[in-house]
Design an enzyme around this catalytic site. Structure first.
Site, PDB file in Angstrom:
ATOM      1  N   SER A   1       0.814  -1.163   0.036  1.00 16.07           N
ATOM      2  CA  SER A   1      -0.166  -0.113   0.125  1.00 16.07           C
ATOM      3  C   SER A   1       0.841   1.221  -0.080  1.00 16.07           C
ATOM      4  CB  SER A   1      -0.934  -0.148   1.086  1.00 16.07           C
ATOM      5  OG  SER A   1      -2.047  -0.959   0.984  1.00 16.07           O
TER       6      SER A   1
ATOM      7  N   LYS B   1      -0.341   3.714  -2.785  1.00 17.90           N
ATOM      8  CA  LYS B   1      -1.371   4.728  -2.452  1.00 17.90           C
ATOM      9  C   LYS B   1      -0.689   5.889  -2.596  1.00 17.90           C
ATOM     10  CE  LYS B   1      -4.916   1.662  -0.297  1.00 17.90           C
ATOM     11  NZ  LYS B   1      -4.113   0.321  -0.283  1.00 17.90           N
TER      12      LYS B   1
ATOM     13  N   SER C   1      -5.413   3.340   4.626  1.00 12.52           N
ATOM     14  CA  SER C   1      -5.145   2.490   3.499  1.00 12.52           C
ATOM     15  C   SER C   1      -6.271   1.572   2.950  1.00 12.52           C
ATOM     16  CB  SER C   1      -4.103   1.623   4.137  1.00 12.52           C
ATOM     17  OG  SER C   1      -3.066   1.089   3.021  1.00 12.52           O
TER      18      SER C   1
ATOM     19  N   LYS D   1       2.985   6.616   5.136  1.00 13.88           N
ATOM     20  CA  LYS D   1       2.327   5.824   4.615  1.00 13.88           C
ATOM     21  C   LYS D   1       2.676   4.248   5.071  1.00 13.88           C
ATOM     22  CE  LYS D   1      -1.378   4.281   2.314  1.00 13.88           C
ATOM     23  NZ  LYS D   1      -1.250   3.090   3.550  1.00 13.88           N
TER      24      LYS D   1
END
Length: 361
Positions: free
Chosen positions: A132, A135, A189, A294
């Protein structure tokens, strides 16, 4: 007739006793409920001046105990037979590289954001799945396009994960604004949120993925490739060096900084209010000053984390890939923070490399 009833009663008593002996020593098994003889509904059989009492409660409790014990034993057997799927980094032998900080991540990179000086590196050119962390690029594309953030988008069946079968609290038919979906994608997420952002981009998902790869090339991220906007695919790959470049670029966007470090966010879904939280607990820690972050995880990538943060007066970019253990990526960040704080001048630099430098998808 009385003998048949007596035999049945004795069999039930023997079964309960056998079950208690069997379930007692089972390691880590769910505790068996005790068979409690209740007064109501008790059958009494008189023979040889002895009374044998068998309650319905005892029978039900015994059956439940057997189910709990069997389920626990079955779980242990499945876990023993089916080992955890190794990450690409483990397959490539990257975890064999040792470092002075004893990091659990097989790939790590710490650089000074202002001077670009590398303070710590470990297999930083290895190309691995990034889960992820993808993203973050999704956010860069959406933010850069200047699309209306108040435009309403509906989650459809196309946004349901068929790659890993992951769950989502955003049911098919949920309607949220583009801004809300971006917030959920970066902060918590949310996979369906990220996919919906890419799917509804002008030109559709293929155009969106092309823009992701074009942006990576423009930034000089030559080890990076994207095939979809969520990170569920192991074919989304990059290196620590490239991800540090992405973090630096994303940090220049105030909206991405704000949304990725938000501690929590509520959205209205129909008649319900859903609370979403940040996947990185460090954003709530007063000892950390995080400007952008992130997290990511799929089995092929291991636990991943990227951050922009300020430590000992220096703006740093941290990248941790392929960490073993759910909390180990956060532990690695803490170890690096203590290391930097103990040596603010950073006279020493660490570079560690394993024999395997890159992993093809």
């Amino acid at each position: 007739m009385s003998n048949q009833i007596l035999n049945r009663a004795l069999k039930i008593v023997g079964f309960v006793a056998l079950l208690a002996a069997f379930a007692g020593p089972a390691a880590n098994a769910a505790p068996a409920k005790r068979a409690v003889v209740k007064k109501p509904h008790v059958a009494k059989i008189v023979t040889s001046k002895k009374i044998v009492s068998i309650s319905k409660g005892a029978q039900v409790s015994a059956r439940k105990s057997m189910r709990f014990t069997t389920a626990a034993r079955r779980t242990r057997i499945v876990q023993a037979v089916i080992p955890a799927k190794p990450s690409f980094g483990q397959i490539a032998g990257l975890h064999s590289a040792q470092d002075p900080l004893d990091l659990k991540s097989s790939v790590a990179l710490v650089i000074d954001q202002d001077t670009r000086e590398v303070l710590f590196s470990k297999n930083d050119h290895a190309v691995l799945p990034i889960a992820s962390l993808t993203k973050l690029m999704t956010g860069v594309i959406i933010s850069g396009a200047k699309l209306p953030l108040d435009e309403v988008i509906t989650v459809t069946q196309d946004d349901v994960d068929t790659e890993k079968g992951s769950r989502s609290r955003l049911k098919v038919g949920t309607t949220l604004t583009r801004g809300e979906l971006l917030h959920l994608a970066l902060m918590s997420s949310e996979n369906r949120a990220a996919h919906a952002l890419g799917r509804t981009y002008p030109g559709g998902l293929p155009t969106f993925v092309q823009l992701m790869n074009a942006k990576a090339k423009m930034l000089g991220m030559n080890d990076t490739s994207y095939v979809e906007p969520t990170g569920l695919s192991s074919r989304n790959q990059s290196s620590a060096q490239d991800l540090a470049t992405l973090v630096n670029a994303a940090h220049g966007d105030p909206m991405l900084r704000e949304l990725s470090t938000s501690t929590g966010y509520q959205v209205e879904v129909g008649s319900r209010t859903l609370q979403f939280n940040n996947t990185n607990r460090l954003v709530k820690n007063p000892e950390w000053d995080i400007g952008l972050q992130k997290t990511g995880y799929i089995s092929e990538a291991g636990q991943c984390l990227v951050m922009q943060t300020k430590i000992a007066g220096r703006k740093l970019i941290m990248v941790f890939l392929d960490s073993a253990g759910k909390l180990s990526r956060l532990g690695d960040a803490e170890r690096v923070r203590r290391w930097v704080e103990s040596s603010p001048v950073m006279d020493q630099k660490v570079k560690i490399s394993a024999s395997a430098k890159s992993v093809a998808g």
